[in-house]
Design a protein around this motif. Structure first.
Motif, PDB file in Angstrom:
ATOM      1  N   HIS A 109     -32.069  28.042  31.694  1.00  0.00           N
ATOM      2  CA  HIS A 109     -33.298  27.312  30.893  1.00  0.00           C
ATOM      3  C   HIS A 109     -33.069  25.947  30.384  1.00  0.00           C
ATOM      4  O   HIS A 109     -33.659  25.194  30.557  1.00  0.00           O
ATOM      5  CB  HIS A 109     -33.776  28.491  29.809  1.00  0.00           C
ATOM      6  CG  HIS A 109     -34.802  27.738  28.776  1.00  0.00           C
ATOM      7  ND1 HIS A 109     -36.019  27.848  29.091  1.00  0.00           N
ATOM      8  CD2 HIS A 109     -34.591  27.258  27.466  1.00  0.00           C
ATOM      9  CE1 HIS A 109     -36.870  27.237  28.154  1.00  0.00           C
ATOM     10  NE2 HIS A 109     -35.763  26.913  27.181  1.00  0.00           N
ATOM     11  N   LYS A 126     -38.614  27.609  32.930  1.00  0.00           N
ATOM     12  CA  LYS A 126     -38.740  26.778  31.960  1.00  0.00           C
ATOM     13  C   LYS A 126     -39.597  27.050  30.685  1.00  0.00           C
ATOM     14  O   LYS A 126     -39.364  26.595  29.656  1.00  0.00           O
ATOM     15  CB  LYS A 126     -39.750  25.475  32.356  1.00  0.00           C
ATOM     16  CG  LYS A 126     -41.099  25.864  32.595  1.00  0.00           C
ATOM     17  CD  LYS A 126     -42.191  24.951  33.211  1.00  0.00           C
ATOM     18  CE  LYS A 126     -43.432  25.306  33.401  1.00  0.00           C
ATOM     19  NZ  LYS A 126     -44.413  24.451  33.777  1.00  0.00           N
ATOM     20  N   SER A 127     -40.129  28.378  30.643  1.00  0.00           N
ATOM     21  CA  SER A 127     -40.596  29.098  29.595  1.00  0.00           C
ATOM     22  C   SER A 127     -39.592  29.432  28.398  1.00  0.00           C
ATOM     23  O   SER A 127     -38.503  29.837  28.736  1.00  0.00           O
ATOM     24  CB  SER A 127     -41.259  30.545  29.895  1.00  0.00           C
ATOM     25  OG  SER A 127     -41.579  31.225  28.913  1.00  0.00           O
ATOM     26  N   ARG A 128     -40.029  29.064  27.237  1.00  0.00           N
ATOM     27  CA  ARG A 128     -39.101  29.310  25.815  1.00  0.00           C
ATOM     28  C   ARG A 128     -38.347  30.689  26.064  1.00  0.00           C
ATOM     29  O   ARG A 128     -37.729  31.041  25.151  1.00  0.00           O
ATOM     30  CB  ARG A 128     -39.957  28.855  24.816  1.00  0.00           C
ATOM     31  CG  ARG A 128     -40.325  27.269  24.593  1.00  0.00           C
ATOM     32  CD  ARG A 128     -38.988  26.585  24.218  1.00  0.00           C
ATOM     33  NE  ARG A 128     -39.318  25.112  24.275  1.00  0.00           N
ATOM     34  CZ  ARG A 128     -38.284  24.340  23.906  1.00  0.00           C
ATOM     35  NH1 ARG A 128     -36.962  24.628  23.808  1.00  0.00           N
ATOM     36  NH2 ARG A 128     -38.667  22.933  23.599  1.00  0.00           N
ATOM     37  N   LYS A 129     -39.435  31.565  26.683  1.00  0.00           N
ATOM     38  CA  LYS A 129     -39.046  33.312  26.240  1.00  0.00           C
ATOM     39  C   LYS A 129     -37.541  33.287  26.883  1.00  0.00           C
ATOM     40  O   LYS A 129     -36.803  34.304  26.456  1.00  0.00           O
ATOM     41  CB  LYS A 129     -39.965  34.019  27.171  1.00  0.00           C
ATOM     42  CG  LYS A 129     -39.856  33.989  28.367  1.00  0.00           C
ATOM     43  CD  LYS A 129     -40.767  34.843  29.246  1.00  0.00           C
ATOM     44  CE  LYS A 129     -40.285  36.230  29.138  1.00  0.00           C
ATOM     45  NZ  LYS A 129     -41.313  36.942  29.936  1.00  0.00           N
ATOM     46  N   TRP A 130     -36.891  32.383  27.589  1.00  0.00           N
ATOM     47  CA  TRP A 130     -35.446  32.677  28.095  1.00  0.00           C
ATOM     48  C   TRP A 130     -34.672  31.859  27.405  1.00  0.00           C
ATOM     49  O   TRP A 130     -33.272  32.009  27.827  1.00  0.00           O
ATOM     50  CB  TRP A 130     -35.620  32.182  29.906  1.00  0.00           C
ATOM     51  CG  TRP A 130     -36.679  32.664  30.274  1.00  0.00           C
ATOM     52  CD1 TRP A 130     -37.764  32.190  31.101  1.00  0.00           C
ATOM     53  CD2 TRP A 130     -36.830  34.327  31.092  1.00  0.00           C
ATOM     54  NE1 TRP A 130     -38.537  33.046  31.750  1.00  0.00           N
ATOM     55  CE2 TRP A 130     -37.867  34.345  31.700  1.00  0.00           C
ATOM     56  CE3 TRP A 130     -36.033  35.221  30.397  1.00  0.00           C
ATOM     57  CZ2 TRP A 130     -38.382  35.536  32.057  1.00  0.00           C
ATOM     58  CZ3 TRP A 130     -36.251  36.708  31.083  1.00  0.00           C
ATOM     59  CH2 TRP A 130     -37.619  36.598  31.724  1.00  0.00           C
ATOM     60  N   ARG A 155     -34.769  22.435  31.410  1.00  0.00           N
ATOM     61  CA  ARG A 155     -35.250  21.612  30.083  1.00  0.00           C
ATOM     62  C   ARG A 155     -34.686  20.261  29.872  1.00  0.00           C
ATOM     63  O   ARG A 155     -35.255  19.494  29.311  1.00  0.00           O
ATOM     64  CB  ARG A 155     -35.386  22.394  28.722  1.00  0.00           C
ATOM     65  CG  ARG A 155     -35.907  23.991  28.853  1.00  0.00           C
ATOM     66  CD  ARG A 155     -37.381  23.929  28.875  1.00  0.00           C
ATOM     67  NE  ARG A 155     -37.823  23.219  27.733  1.00  0.00           N
ATOM     68  CZ  ARG A 155     -39.369  23.350  27.338  1.00  0.00           C
ATOM     69  NH1 ARG A 155     -40.160  24.216  28.018  1.00  0.00           N
ATOM     70  NH2 ARG A 155     -39.692  22.776  26.205  1.00  0.00           N
ATOM     71  N   GLN A 200     -40.313  31.960  35.449  1.00  0.00           N
ATOM     72  CA  GLN A 200     -40.300  30.764  35.279  1.00  0.00           C
ATOM     73  C   GLN A 200     -39.298  30.014  34.227  1.00  0.00           C
ATOM     74  O   GLN A 200     -39.744  30.565  33.002  1.00  0.00           O
ATOM     75  CB  GLN A 200     -41.969  30.409  35.096  1.00  0.00           C
ATOM     76  CG  GLN A 200     -42.925  31.015  35.807  1.00  0.00           C
ATOM     77  CD  GLN A 200     -43.032  30.463  37.253  1.00  0.00           C
ATOM     78  OE1 GLN A 200     -42.641  29.322  37.363  1.00  0.00           O
ATOM     79  NE2 GLN A 200     -43.100  31.088  38.179  1.00  0.00           N
TER      80      GLN A 200
END
Length: 334
Positions: A296, A267-271, A300, A265
Protein backbone atom coordinates in the motif's frame (compact mmCIF):
# COMPACT_ATOMS: atom_id res chain seq x y z
CA UNK A 1 7.69 -5.28 -15.40
CA UNK A 2 8.65 -8.74 -14.04
CA UNK A 3 11.85 -10.70 -14.58
CA UNK A 4 10.73 -13.88 -16.34
CA UNK A 5 12.92 -15.92 -14.00
CA UNK A 6 10.70 -14.81 -11.12
CA UNK A 7 7.70 -15.86 -13.20
CA UNK A 8 9.35 -19.25 -13.77
CA UNK A 9 9.82 -19.63 -10.02
CA UNK A 10 6.12 -18.92 -9.61
CA UNK A 11 5.38 -21.89 -11.88
CA UNK A 12 4.81 -20.31 -15.28
CA UNK A 13 4.94 -23.24 -17.71
CA UNK A 14 4.37 -21.51 -21.07
CA UNK A 15 5.38 -17.94 -21.86
CA UNK A 16 3.53 -16.00 -24.57
CA UNK A 17 5.74 -13.55 -26.50
CA UNK A 18 4.22 -10.88 -28.71
CA UNK A 19 5.37 -11.07 -32.35
CA UNK A 20 3.93 -7.66 -33.25
CA UNK A 21 5.95 -5.78 -30.63
CA UNK A 22 9.08 -7.87 -31.21
CA UNK A 23 8.82 -7.23 -34.96
CA UNK A 24 8.97 -3.49 -34.25
CA UNK A 25 11.53 -3.62 -31.43
CA UNK A 26 14.23 -4.98 -31.35
CA UNK A 27 13.40 -6.78 -34.61
CA UNK A 28 13.54 -10.50 -35.43
CA UNK A 29 17.04 -10.22 -36.93
CA UNK A 30 18.49 -9.09 -33.58
CA UNK A 31 16.79 -11.95 -31.73
CA UNK A 32 17.90 -14.47 -34.36
CA UNK A 33 21.49 -13.23 -34.03
CA UNK A 34 21.24 -13.80 -30.27
CA UNK A 35 20.19 -17.41 -30.89
CA UNK A 36 16.42 -17.03 -30.59
CA UNK A 37 14.16 -16.00 -27.75
CA UNK A 38 15.26 -18.77 -25.40
CA UNK A 39 18.89 -17.63 -25.42
CA UNK A 40 18.00 -13.95 -25.74
CA UNK A 41 15.85 -14.15 -22.57
CA UNK A 42 17.74 -17.01 -20.90
CA UNK A 43 14.54 -19.07 -20.67
CA UNK A 44 14.62 -22.87 -20.69
CA UNK A 45 10.86 -23.51 -20.54
CA UNK A 46 8.53 -23.42 -23.59
CA UNK A 47 7.62 -20.22 -25.46
CA UNK A 48 4.66 -19.53 -27.74
CA UNK A 49 4.45 -16.61 -30.17
CA UNK A 50 1.37 -15.25 -31.91
CA UNK A 51 1.23 -14.19 -35.55
CA UNK A 52 1.13 -10.46 -34.83
CA UNK A 53 -2.33 -10.28 -36.38
CA UNK A 54 -4.22 -9.63 -33.14
CA UNK A 55 -2.33 -6.40 -32.44
CA UNK A 56 -2.41 -5.31 -36.08
CA UNK A 57 -6.20 -5.60 -36.29
CA UNK A 58 -6.53 -4.05 -32.85
CA UNK A 59 -4.99 -0.93 -34.40
CA UNK A 60 -8.39 -0.37 -36.03
CA UNK A 61 -10.55 -1.54 -33.12
CA UNK A 62 -9.84 -3.18 -29.81
CA UNK A 63 -7.11 -3.10 -27.18
CA UNK A 64 -4.23 -1.53 -29.11
CA UNK A 65 -6.54 1.12 -30.59
CA UNK A 66 -7.79 2.00 -27.11
CA UNK A 67 -4.29 2.09 -25.65
CA UNK A 68 -2.91 4.36 -28.34
CA UNK A 69 -5.92 6.64 -28.07
CA UNK A 70 -5.40 6.95 -24.32
CA UNK A 71 -1.81 8.01 -24.98
CA UNK A 72 -2.87 10.57 -27.58
CA UNK A 73 -3.23 14.05 -26.14
CA UNK A 74 -5.94 14.94 -28.64
CA UNK A 75 -7.64 11.56 -28.15
CA UNK A 76 -7.63 11.08 -31.91
CA UNK A 77 -7.47 7.74 -33.69
CA UNK A 78 -3.89 6.91 -34.71
CA UNK A 79 -5.17 5.28 -37.95
CA UNK A 80 -2.21 2.92 -38.10
CA UNK A 81 -3.97 0.07 -39.94
CA UNK A 82 -3.78 1.24 -43.54
CA UNK A 83 -5.23 -1.61 -45.61
CA UNK A 84 -6.20 -5.28 -45.62
CA UNK A 85 -5.92 -7.30 -48.82
CA UNK A 86 -5.52 -10.90 -49.91
CA UNK A 87 -1.79 -10.49 -49.31
CA UNK A 88 -2.24 -9.43 -45.69
CA UNK A 89 -2.61 -6.27 -43.58
CA UNK A 90 -0.52 -3.14 -44.11
CA UNK A 91 0.10 -0.91 -41.10
CA UNK A 92 2.38 1.78 -39.76
CA UNK A 93 4.70 1.22 -36.84
CA UNK A 94 3.59 3.15 -33.77
CA UNK A 95 7.29 3.55 -32.97
CA UNK A 96 8.70 5.23 -36.08
CA UNK A 97 5.84 5.42 -38.59
CA UNK A 98 7.40 3.05 -41.13
CA UNK A 99 5.00 1.05 -43.28
CA UNK A 100 4.95 -2.72 -42.79
CA UNK A 101 3.13 -5.41 -44.76
CA UNK A 102 2.45 -8.50 -42.65
CA UNK A 103 1.87 -11.35 -45.09
CA UNK A 104 1.25 -14.89 -43.80
CA UNK A 105 4.71 -15.81 -45.03
CA UNK A 106 6.41 -12.88 -43.28
CA UNK A 107 4.61 -13.67 -40.03
CA UNK A 108 5.92 -17.25 -40.11
CA UNK A 109 9.42 -16.17 -41.15
CA UNK A 110 9.45 -13.72 -38.24
CA UNK A 111 8.38 -16.43 -35.79
CA UNK A 112 11.06 -18.75 -37.18
CA UNK A 113 13.66 -16.11 -36.33
CA UNK A 114 12.17 -15.67 -32.87
CA UNK A 115 12.48 -19.42 -32.36
CA UNK A 116 9.39 -20.11 -30.23
CA UNK A 117 8.30 -23.70 -29.55
CA UNK A 118 4.70 -23.07 -30.67
CA UNK A 119 3.79 -20.61 -33.42
CA UNK A 120 0.48 -19.27 -34.73
CA UNK A 121 -0.58 -18.68 -38.38
CA UNK A 122 -1.77 -15.28 -39.54
CA UNK A 123 -5.52 -14.71 -39.22
CA UNK A 124 -7.94 -11.80 -39.39
CA UNK A 125 -9.66 -10.54 -36.25
CA UNK A 126 -13.08 -9.05 -37.04
CA UNK A 127 -15.02 -7.18 -34.34
CA UNK A 128 -17.89 -8.75 -32.41
CA UNK A 129 -20.51 -6.60 -34.14
CA UNK A 130 -20.23 -7.62 -37.78
CA UNK A 131 -22.85 -8.85 -40.23
CA UNK A 132 -22.83 -12.52 -41.13
CA UNK A 133 -21.68 -12.14 -44.74
CA UNK A 134 -18.72 -10.02 -43.68
CA UNK A 135 -17.91 -12.55 -40.96
CA UNK A 136 -18.09 -15.39 -43.48
CA UNK A 137 -15.68 -13.61 -45.83
CA UNK A 138 -13.34 -12.94 -42.89
CA UNK A 139 -13.34 -16.63 -41.93
CA UNK A 140 -12.55 -17.64 -45.51
CA UNK A 141 -9.74 -15.08 -45.67
CA UNK A 142 -8.31 -16.43 -42.40
CA UNK A 143 -8.47 -19.94 -43.82
CA UNK A 144 -6.48 -18.90 -46.89
CA UNK A 145 -3.93 -17.06 -44.76
CA UNK A 146 -3.59 -20.00 -42.38
CA UNK A 147 -3.06 -22.44 -45.25
CA UNK A 148 -0.33 -20.17 -46.64
CA UNK A 149 1.20 -19.89 -43.16
CA UNK A 150 1.22 -23.67 -42.83
CA UNK A 151 2.91 -24.13 -46.20
CA UNK A 152 5.61 -21.68 -45.19
CA UNK A 153 6.03 -23.44 -41.85
CA UNK A 154 6.33 -26.90 -43.41
CA UNK A 155 9.20 -25.71 -45.61
CA UNK A 156 11.39 -25.33 -42.51
CA UNK A 157 9.94 -26.98 -39.38
CA UNK A 158 12.80 -26.24 -36.94
CA UNK A 159 11.11 -28.47 -34.32
CA UNK A 160 8.34 -25.92 -33.96
CA UNK A 161 4.63 -26.78 -33.64
CA UNK A 162 1.96 -24.70 -35.38
CA UNK A 163 -1.57 -24.38 -34.00
CA UNK A 164 -4.50 -23.65 -36.32
CA UNK A 165 -6.82 -20.82 -35.23
CA UNK A 166 -10.53 -21.64 -35.37
CA UNK A 167 -12.74 -18.69 -36.35
CA UNK A 168 -16.40 -17.87 -36.88
CA UNK A 169 -17.39 -15.61 -34.01
CA UNK A 170 -20.45 -16.96 -32.22
CA UNK A 171 -21.91 -18.29 -35.48
CA UNK A 172 -22.04 -22.04 -34.95
CA UNK A 173 -22.26 -22.98 -38.62
CA UNK A 174 -19.16 -20.93 -39.45
CA UNK A 175 -17.32 -22.33 -36.43
CA UNK A 176 -18.10 -25.88 -37.54
CA UNK A 177 -16.93 -25.19 -41.08
CA UNK A 178 -13.73 -23.66 -39.68
CA UNK A 179 -13.09 -26.78 -37.61
CA UNK A 180 -13.73 -29.07 -40.58
CA UNK A 181 -11.40 -27.15 -42.88
CA UNK A 182 -8.50 -26.55 -40.49
CA UNK A 183 -8.44 -29.97 -38.83
CA UNK A 184 -8.07 -31.55 -42.28
CA UNK A 185 -4.69 -29.80 -42.58
CA UNK A 186 -1.49 -31.05 -40.89
CA UNK A 187 -1.42 -28.63 -37.95
CA UNK A 188 -0.16 -29.73 -34.53
CA UNK A 189 -2.85 -28.26 -32.30
CA UNK A 190 -5.87 -25.99 -32.09
CA UNK A 191 -6.25 -22.41 -30.89
CA UNK A 192 -9.76 -21.05 -30.49
CA UNK A 193 -9.68 -17.43 -31.63
CA UNK A 194 -11.78 -14.63 -33.03
CA UNK A 195 -14.66 -13.07 -31.17
CA UNK A 196 -15.61 -15.34 -28.27
CA UNK A 197 -18.83 -13.63 -27.29
CA UNK A 198 -19.91 -10.49 -25.50
CA UNK A 199 -19.73 -12.12 -22.05
CA UNK A 200 -18.76 -15.31 -20.23
CA UNK A 201 -22.16 -16.88 -20.88
CA UNK A 202 -21.70 -16.64 -24.65
CA UNK A 203 -18.12 -17.90 -24.34
CA UNK A 204 -19.14 -21.01 -22.40
CA UNK A 205 -22.06 -21.69 -24.72
CA UNK A 206 -19.67 -21.51 -27.67
CA UNK A 207 -17.17 -23.86 -26.02
CA UNK A 208 -19.91 -26.34 -25.17
CA UNK A 209 -20.80 -26.51 -28.86
CA UNK A 210 -17.30 -26.27 -30.30
CA UNK A 211 -15.02 -28.49 -28.24
CA UNK A 212 -16.76 -31.82 -29.04
CA UNK A 213 -15.94 -31.11 -32.70
CA UNK A 214 -12.19 -30.83 -32.07
CA UNK A 215 -9.70 -33.70 -32.48
CA UNK A 216 -8.95 -35.27 -29.10
CA UNK A 217 -5.34 -35.93 -30.13
CA UNK A 218 -4.57 -32.23 -30.53
CA UNK A 219 -3.90 -29.84 -27.63
CA UNK A 220 -6.40 -26.99 -27.44
CA UNK A 221 -5.54 -23.40 -26.51
CA UNK A 222 -8.06 -20.65 -25.77
CA UNK A 223 -6.72 -17.33 -27.02
CA UNK A 224 -7.06 -14.19 -24.91
CA UNK A 225 -8.97 -15.64 -21.96
CA UNK A 226 -7.36 -16.11 -18.54
CA UNK A 227 -9.57 -14.84 -15.72
CA UNK A 228 -9.99 -17.42 -12.99
CA UNK A 229 -13.70 -18.16 -13.34
CA UNK A 230 -13.52 -18.54 -17.12
CA UNK A 231 -10.57 -20.91 -16.75
CA UNK A 232 -12.29 -23.05 -14.14
CA UNK A 233 -15.42 -23.31 -16.26
CA UNK A 234 -13.58 -23.85 -19.57
CA UNK A 235 -11.24 -26.65 -18.45
CA UNK A 236 -14.06 -29.25 -18.19
CA UNK A 237 -14.76 -28.64 -21.89
CA UNK A 238 -11.24 -29.84 -22.69
CA UNK A 239 -9.28 -26.58 -22.92
CA UNK A 240 -5.61 -27.27 -22.15
CA UNK A 241 -3.99 -23.83 -22.03
CA UNK A 242 -4.89 -20.15 -21.83
CA UNK A 243 -3.29 -16.75 -22.29
CA UNK A 244 -4.25 -13.23 -21.32
CA UNK A 245 -2.74 -10.03 -19.95
CA UNK A 246 -5.54 -9.98 -17.35
CA UNK A 247 -3.48 -10.95 -14.24
CA UNK A 248 -0.55 -8.67 -15.11
CA UNK A 249 -2.76 -5.77 -16.19
CA UNK A 250 -4.70 -6.05 -12.93
CA UNK A 251 -1.41 -5.83 -11.03
CA UNK A 252 -0.25 -2.81 -13.00
CA UNK A 253 -3.52 -1.10 -12.12
CA UNK A 254 -3.31 -1.82 -8.41
CA UNK A 255 -5.35 -5.00 -8.00
CA UNK A 256 -4.13 -8.08 -6.13
CA UNK A 257 -5.76 -11.48 -6.60
CA UNK A 258 -5.82 -13.30 -3.26
CA UNK A 259 -7.58 -16.16 -1.53
CA UNK A 260 -7.38 -14.74 1.99
CA UNK A 261 -8.69 -11.25 1.14
CA UNK A 262 -10.40 -11.62 -2.24
CA UNK A 263 -9.64 -8.89 -4.79
CA UNK A 264 -7.52 -6.25 -3.09
CA UNK A 265 -7.46 -2.64 -4.32
CA UNK A 266 -4.10 -1.82 -2.79
CA UNK A 267 -4.51 1.96 -2.92
CA UNK A 268 -7.35 1.80 -0.38
CA UNK A 269 -6.51 3.22 3.05
CA UNK A 270 -7.93 0.08 4.67
CA UNK A 271 -4.59 -1.66 3.97
CA UNK A 272 -2.41 1.06 5.50
CA UNK A 273 -1.90 -0.79 8.80
CA UNK A 274 -2.48 -4.40 7.74
CA UNK A 275 0.91 -5.84 8.66
CA UNK A 276 0.29 -9.34 7.39
CA UNK A 277 1.28 -11.24 4.24
CA UNK A 278 -0.39 -10.33 0.97
CA UNK A 279 -2.04 -13.77 0.92
CA UNK A 280 -1.75 -16.07 3.94
CA UNK A 281 -2.50 -19.09 1.71
CA UNK A 282 0.31 -18.31 -0.76
CA UNK A 283 3.90 -19.50 -0.57
CA UNK A 284 5.16 -17.21 -3.33
CA UNK A 285 7.94 -14.61 -3.21
CA UNK A 286 5.70 -11.59 -2.61
CA UNK A 287 3.56 -13.16 0.10
CA UNK A 288 6.61 -14.55 1.89
CA UNK A 289 8.48 -11.24 1.86
CA UNK A 290 6.00 -8.35 1.89
CA UNK A 291 2.92 -7.14 3.75
CA UNK A 292 -0.20 -5.47 2.46
CA UNK A 293 0.77 -2.32 4.37
CA UNK A 294 4.13 -2.16 2.61
CA UNK A 295 2.59 -2.64 -0.86
CA UNK A 296 0.00 0.00 0.00
CA UNK A 297 2.81 2.40 0.89
CA UNK A 298 4.70 1.67 -2.35
CA UNK A 299 1.56 2.27 -4.41
CA UNK A 300 0.64 5.52 -2.65
CA UNK A 301 4.24 6.69 -3.05
CA UNK A 302 4.10 5.93 -6.81
CA UNK A 303 7.08 3.60 -6.55
CA UNK A 304 7.58 1.49 -9.73
CA UNK A 305 8.34 -1.48 -7.48
CA UNK A 306 4.67 -1.56 -6.45
CA UNK A 307 3.38 -2.51 -9.88
CA UNK A 308 6.18 -5.07 -10.29
CA UNK A 309 5.38 -6.81 -6.99
CA UNK A 310 1.62 -6.77 -7.59
CA UNK A 311 2.14 -8.21 -11.05
CA UNK A 312 4.46 -10.95 -9.77
CA UNK A 313 1.99 -11.93 -7.06
CA UNK A 314 -0.87 -12.17 -9.58
CA UNK A 315 1.26 -14.43 -11.80
CA UNK A 316 1.89 -16.62 -8.74
CA UNK A 317 -1.82 -16.65 -7.95
CA UNK A 318 -2.82 -17.80 -11.44
CA UNK A 319 -0.02 -20.40 -11.55
CA UNK A 320 -1.34 -21.76 -8.25
CA UNK A 321 -4.85 -21.93 -9.74
CA UNK A 322 -3.57 -23.91 -12.73
CA UNK A 323 -1.52 -26.20 -10.49
CA UNK A 324 -4.62 -26.97 -8.42
CA UNK A 325 -6.62 -27.71 -11.60
CA UNK A 326 -3.93 -30.09 -12.90
CA UNK A 327 -3.86 -31.92 -9.57
CA UNK A 328 -7.64 -32.31 -9.65
CA UNK A 329 -7.47 -33.70 -13.19
CA UNK A 330 -4.80 -36.22 -12.21
CA UNK A 331 -6.92 -37.24 -9.20
CA UNK A 332 -9.97 -37.75 -11.47
CA UNK A 333 -11.75 -35.01 -9.56
CA UNK A 334 -12.37 -32.88 -12.64
Amino acid sequence: MVDQRRADEAGLELLFCNTYHLLLQPGPEVIAEAGGLHRYMQRTRPIITDSGGFQVFSLAHGSVFDELNMKSRKNASPNLLLAVSEDGPVFRSYRDGRMIELTPERSVQTQKKLGADIIIPLDELPPYHIDREALKQSVLLSHRWEARSLREHLRDLRQQAMFAVIHGGIDRELRQKSVEYLTALPFDGIAIGGSLGKDRSELLSLLEFLTPLLPKKWPTHLLGIADEESIRRAVPFGIDSFDSCYPTRAGRHGTLLTRSHGRVQIKSRKWERVFEPVDTTCDGFVSKNHTLAYLHHLWRAHEPLAAALLTLHNIQYMCDVMREIRERILADDL
